[in-house]
Design a protein around this motif. Structure first.
Motif, PDB file in Angstrom:
ATOM      1  N   ARG A   1      -2.614  -1.433  -3.232  1.00 27.88           N
ATOM      2  CA  ARG A   1      -3.511  -0.280  -3.150  1.00 27.88           C
ATOM      3  C   ARG A   1      -2.682   1.000  -3.227  1.00 27.88           C
ATOM      4  O   ARG A   1      -1.722   1.161  -2.482  1.00 27.88           O
ATOM      5  CB  ARG A   1      -4.271  -0.283  -1.823  1.00 27.88           C
TER       6      ARG A   1
ATOM      7  N   ASP B   1     -16.116  11.821  -1.852  1.00 27.01           N
ATOM      8  CA  ASP B   1     -16.698  10.476  -1.880  1.00 27.01           C
ATOM      9  C   ASP B   1     -16.662   9.894  -0.466  1.00 27.01           C
ATOM     10  O   ASP B   1     -15.867   8.992  -0.155  1.00 27.01           O
ATOM     11  CB  ASP B   1     -15.871   9.611  -2.851  1.00 27.01           C
TER      12      ASP B   1
ATOM     13  N   ILE C   1      -6.481   4.869  -7.047  1.00 27.81           N
ATOM     14  CA  ILE C   1      -7.566   5.846  -7.145  1.00 27.81           C
ATOM     15  C   ILE C   1      -7.197   6.989  -8.087  1.00 27.81           C
ATOM     16  O   ILE C   1      -8.036   7.519  -8.804  1.00 27.81           O
ATOM     17  CB  ILE C   1      -7.936   6.351  -5.743  1.00 27.81           C
TER      18      ILE C   1
ATOM     19  N   PHE D   1      -3.152   5.380  -3.564  1.00 30.09           N
ATOM     20  CA  PHE D   1      -4.083   6.506  -3.622  1.00 30.09           C
ATOM     21  C   PHE D   1      -3.897   7.265  -4.934  1.00 30.09           C
ATOM     22  O   PHE D   1      -4.830   7.484  -5.670  1.00 30.09           O
ATOM     23  CB  PHE D   1      -3.853   7.414  -2.420  1.00 30.09           C
TER      24      PHE D   1
ATOM     25  N   SER E   1     -16.543   5.995   0.515  1.00 31.19           N
ATOM     26  CA  SER E   1     -15.532   5.078  -0.032  1.00 31.19           C
ATOM     27  C   SER E   1     -14.697   4.421   1.065  1.00 31.19           C
ATOM     28  O   SER E   1     -13.968   5.088   1.806  1.00 31.19           O
ATOM     29  CB  SER E   1     -14.609   5.852  -0.984  1.00 31.19           C
TER      30      SER E   1
ATOM     31  N   GLU F   1     -12.202   2.499   0.554  1.00 32.29           N
ATOM     32  CA  GLU F   1     -10.786   2.598   0.194  1.00 32.29           C
ATOM     33  C   GLU F   1     -10.199   3.921   0.666  1.00 32.29           C
ATOM     34  O   GLU F   1      -9.086   3.969   1.195  1.00 32.29           O
ATOM     35  CB  GLU F   1     -10.610   2.457  -1.323  1.00 32.29           C
ATOM     36  N   LEU F   2     -10.952   5.001   0.447  1.00 34.59           N
ATOM     37  CA  LEU F   2     -10.444   6.306   0.866  1.00 34.59           C
ATOM     38  C   LEU F   2     -10.311   6.382   2.379  1.00 34.59           C
ATOM     39  O   LEU F   2      -9.382   6.992   2.899  1.00 34.59           O
ATOM     40  CB  LEU F   2     -11.362   7.420   0.341  1.00 34.59           C
TER      41      LEU F   2
ATOM     42  N   ILE G   1      -2.475  13.555   4.317  1.00 33.84           N
ATOM     43  CA  ILE G   1      -3.754  13.557   5.046  1.00 33.84           C
ATOM     44  C   ILE G   1      -4.735  14.521   4.389  1.00 33.84           C
ATOM     45  O   ILE G   1      -5.919  14.210   4.212  1.00 33.84           O
ATOM     46  CB  ILE G   1      -3.514  13.919   6.539  1.00 33.84           C
TER      47      ILE G   1
ATOM     48  N   GLU H   1       0.843  -1.202   0.000  1.00 36.11           N
ATOM     49  CA  GLU H   1       0.000   0.000   0.000  1.00 36.11           C
ATOM     50  C   GLU H   1       0.875   1.247   0.000  1.00 36.11           C
ATOM     51  O   GLU H   1       1.863   1.321   0.719  1.00 36.11           O
ATOM     52  CB  GLU H   1      -0.883  -0.016   1.251  1.00 36.11           C
TER      53      GLU H   1
ATOM     54  N   ALA I   1     -10.301  13.963  -0.863  1.00 43.23           N
ATOM     55  CA  ALA I   1     -10.942  12.906  -1.658  1.00 43.23           C
ATOM     56  C   ALA I   1     -12.154  12.348  -0.920  1.00 43.23           C
ATOM     57  O   ALA I   1     -13.192  12.062  -1.527  1.00 43.23           O
ATOM     58  CB  ALA I   1      -9.938  11.798  -1.944  1.00 43.23           C
TER      59      ALA I   1
ATOM     60  N   ARG J   1      -9.580   3.932   4.236  1.00 38.59           N
ATOM     61  CA  ARG J   1      -8.362   3.175   4.551  1.00 38.59           C
ATOM     62  C   ARG J   1      -7.120   4.051   4.371  1.00 38.59           C
ATOM     63  O   ARG J   1      -6.212   4.036   5.186  1.00 38.59           O
ATOM     64  CB  ARG J   1      -8.235   1.961   3.628  1.00 38.59           C
ATOM     65  N   PHE J   2      -7.111   4.816   3.265  1.00 36.26           N
ATOM     66  CA  PHE J   2      -5.941   5.674   3.031  1.00 36.26           C
ATOM     67  C   PHE J   2      -5.828   6.755   4.099  1.00 36.26           C
ATOM     68  O   PHE J   2      -4.738   7.050   4.580  1.00 36.26           O
ATOM     69  CB  PHE J   2      -6.008   6.303   1.635  1.00 36.26           C
TER      70      PHE J   2
ATOM     71  N   GLN K   1       0.509   5.722  -0.517  1.00 37.38           N
ATOM     72  CA  GLN K   1      -0.357   6.877  -0.783  1.00 37.38           C
ATOM     73  C   GLN K   1      -0.020   7.470  -2.152  1.00 37.38           C
ATOM     74  O   GLN K   1      -0.888   7.659  -2.971  1.00 37.38           O
ATOM     75  CB  GLN K   1      -0.132   7.918   0.314  1.00 37.38           C
TER      76      GLN K   1
ATOM     77  N   ARG L   1     -12.270   2.294 -12.413  1.00 37.17           N
ATOM     78  CA  ARG L   1     -13.001   1.983 -11.185  1.00 37.17           C
ATOM     79  C   ARG L   1     -14.473   2.301 -11.350  1.00 37.17           C
ATOM     80  O   ARG L   1     -14.840   3.265 -12.024  1.00 37.17           O
ATOM     81  CB  ARG L   1     -12.463   2.815 -10.022  1.00 37.17           C
TER      82      ARG L   1
ATOM     83  N   LEU M   1      -5.570  -1.860  -7.122  1.00 36.47           N
ATOM     84  CA  LEU M   1      -6.468  -0.707  -7.216  1.00 36.47           C
ATOM     85  C   LEU M   1      -5.686   0.581  -7.006  1.00 36.47           C
ATOM     86  O   LEU M   1      -4.873   0.676  -6.086  1.00 36.47           O
ATOM     87  CB  LEU M   1      -7.565  -0.809  -6.153  1.00 36.47           C
TER      88      LEU M   1
ATOM     89  N   GLN N   1      -4.826  15.424   1.306  1.00 38.18           N
ATOM     90  CA  GLN N   1      -5.292  14.846   0.039  1.00 38.18           C
ATOM     91  C   GLN N   1      -6.353  13.770   0.276  1.00 38.18           C
ATOM     92  O   GLN N   1      -7.371  13.723  -0.413  1.00 38.18           O
ATOM     93  CB  GLN N   1      -4.111  14.262  -0.737  1.00 38.18           C
ATOM     94  N   SER N   2      -6.113  12.931   1.265  1.00 37.89           N
ATOM     95  CA  SER N   2      -7.104  11.893   1.575  1.00 37.89           C
ATOM     96  C   SER N   2      -8.408  12.523   2.034  1.00 37.89           C
ATOM     97  O   SER N   2      -9.500  12.083   1.675  1.00 37.89           O
ATOM     98  CB  SER N   2      -6.597  10.989   2.703  1.00 37.89           C
TER      99      SER N   2
END
Lengths: 296, 202
Positions: free
Chosen positions: A285, B172, A247, A287, B175, B177-178, B162, A224, B168, B180-181, A226, A263, A245, B164-165
């Motif tokens: 994964r 959304d 993003i 980002f 999400s 996945e987001l 942080i 994983e 995002a 998780r990030f 970022q 996606r 995946l 950026q996450s």
């Protein structure tokens, strides 16, 4: 006047001698084959060598202002190191029984461990850490230094902030985490005495992550990042389920015919395919970084 | 250190929400893994601690003023260190609770509570992160200049990640996945601040 000059020269000579004076330490204590050794040396270098003897031997070289050498303990636990210094480096070389549990702490001193098969717990603020051999368990943490674990270990957990991480050899259970460093894993398979990675978790924030090597049967590898690039290289014949995946980035697959698709939700790409049943599981994964999957 | 693959099962095990069929395998693992046993004990303590907390934690202005005054006083070194340590511990607890909640929110609640639970978690994280940063600002003279520079550089990196996450997630919010990030980046920041606090204290 001549006497005064002579005294001054003598005094300066003594001062110079004192400022460059070094202390040499050579000591030996008995220690159980599975005993514990705790070593502290803030600055300089720490080298730990495993040997087939039930004793601990330390050879140390301390600069004049490197601080004081200390040692305490018994046949089960031995603690030794340097304290009270002002930043001047000290060099410690410590021989320990091969099966010993070794705990090392430093500020900027580099840490090197060779030939120890027991458990290693290595921590430095800014020094590099290097482990060569086949320790049972390795935990290594440093903020800015690089970490290398080479040989093979049943279990390794490595953490840095900005230091690079290199794990190579026949290890089974690997975990590496960094904020801005780069992670490279080269996992040996059965041809080189390993079983492939059974469990692997590698994560970074901005650093690139590269996993290259054999997957254990039924092994699970998770990568994983970022914003770093993820590069997964496994044998073309690897049997595994792949789940990728990103993003904000792209996925490139050179391992098979499967193509990434957009996606379902929003931007990015995903790719899921399997090369057989009952194999390993590889998950990546990202980002906003790219993911590259290719044969080794 | 816990087995990374056991994080989710251990959370659910500690919550008592793990399916019966998985429970046995987790218990078998716990019998052999001291790290995970410790993690379960900590998680249970965390749950108990979180349950005992009030729904909102508003630091008393009077209390902070008192602490601030005491920090600035030429009091004994140990007293100052005690208060900073206590504040760091409190901030870490809030952070830990926030991140723990981040992982344990059931899927169904994610959708229902998008504007509630998630916002609270992020606010907890912000507040605790600010608190730890304030403590570090006081302690920074105890760190080497090179360490401070390194810390600041990497805090900037993690704060960007942080942000950026978070941006995002704002687009959304459902999400997984987001989330998780965001959680991963938040955890990295917690660990960095914890590390810096530990180094300053040593």
């Amino acid at each position: 006047m001549r006497v005064m000059k002579g005294c001054l020269v003598l005094w300066l000579a003594l001062l110079a001698r004192q400022s460059t004076a070094q202390a040499w330490i050579d000591e030996r204590w008995p220690l159980d084959a599975g005993g514990s050794v705790r070593i502290v040396n803030p600055f300089g270098r720490i080298r730990v060598l495993g040997w087939d003897a039930d004793s601990v031997v330390v050879s140390a070289r301390l600069g004049a202002r490197a601080g004081r050498f200390f040692a305490a303990g018994d046949g089960h636990v031995r603690k030794l190191g340097v304290d009270g210094g002002n930043g001047e480096p000290a060099e410690l070389e410590v021989h320990v029984p091969r099966g010993a549990t070794v705990w090392v702490k430093s500020a900027t001193a580099s840490i090197e461990v060779e030939g120890v098969d027991g458990t290693l717990d290595l921590s430095s603020q800014e020094g590099g850490i290097r482990v060569v051999g086949t320790p049972q368990d390795v935990t290594a943490e440093t903020m800015d230094g690089a970490v290398e674990v080479a040989g093979g270990t049943a279990r390794a957990r490595v953490k840095t902030v900005s230091g690079d991480i290199l794990l190579r050899g026949a290890s089974q259970d690997l975990g590496a985490s960094t904020l801005s460093g780069r992670i490279v894993v080269r996992a040996a398979g059965w041809q080189r005495g390993g079983t492939g990675v059974q469990r692997g978790k590698f994560e970074s924030v901005t650093g690139d992550v590269r996993f290259e090597g054999e997957l254990g049967r039924g092994g699970v590898v998770e990568v994983e990042s970022q914003s770093g690039t993820i590069d997964v290289r496994v044998p073309a014949s690897a049997v595994a389920d792949f789940d990728m995946l990103t993003i904000g980035g792209t996925i490139t697959n050179h391992l098979g015919d499967a193509h990434p698709k957009p996606r379902a939700a929003g931007t990015g790409q995903e790719l899921r395919f399997s090369t057989g049943a009952g194999g390993a599981q590889v998950t990546a994964r990202s980002f906003k970084g790219s993911i590259l999957l290719e044969p080794k | 250190m816990t087995d990374p693959h056991m994080d989710a099962p251990l959370n659910e095990y500690a919550d008592g929400t793990l399916a019966a069929r998985d429970r046995a395998s987790v218990e078998a693992h716990l019998a052999e893994c001291a790290g995970c046993r410790t993690a379960v004990a900590e998680l249970r303590a965390l749950v108990a601690g979180a349950a005992a907390l009030p729904k909102t934690i508003e630091p008393s202005r009077d209390l902070w003023a008192t602490i601030e005054t005491r920090i600035r006083q030429p009091a004994t070194w140990n007293v100052q260190r005690f208060w900073r340590g206590a504040l760091a511990a409190a901030a870490m607890l809030v952070l830990a609770v926030g991140i723990y909640r981040l992982f344990r929110v059931p899927r169904s609640d994610l959708r229902v509570g998008e504007g509630q639970g998630w916002a609270v978690v992020q606010a907890d994280f912000d507040r605790a992160s600010d608190e730890l940063s304030r403590i570090l600002a006081v302690e920074r003279e105890r760190l080497r200049p090179e360490t401070v520079a390194l810390l600041e550089r990497n805090l900037a990196v993690i704060d960007t990640a942080i942000a950026q996450s978070r941006a995002a997630l704002a687009r959304d919010p459902a999400s997984a996945e987001l989330r998780r990030f965001f959680a991963a980046a938040a955890r990295q920041k917690v660990e960095l601040l914890r590390w810096a606090a530990r180094v300053a204290a040593s």
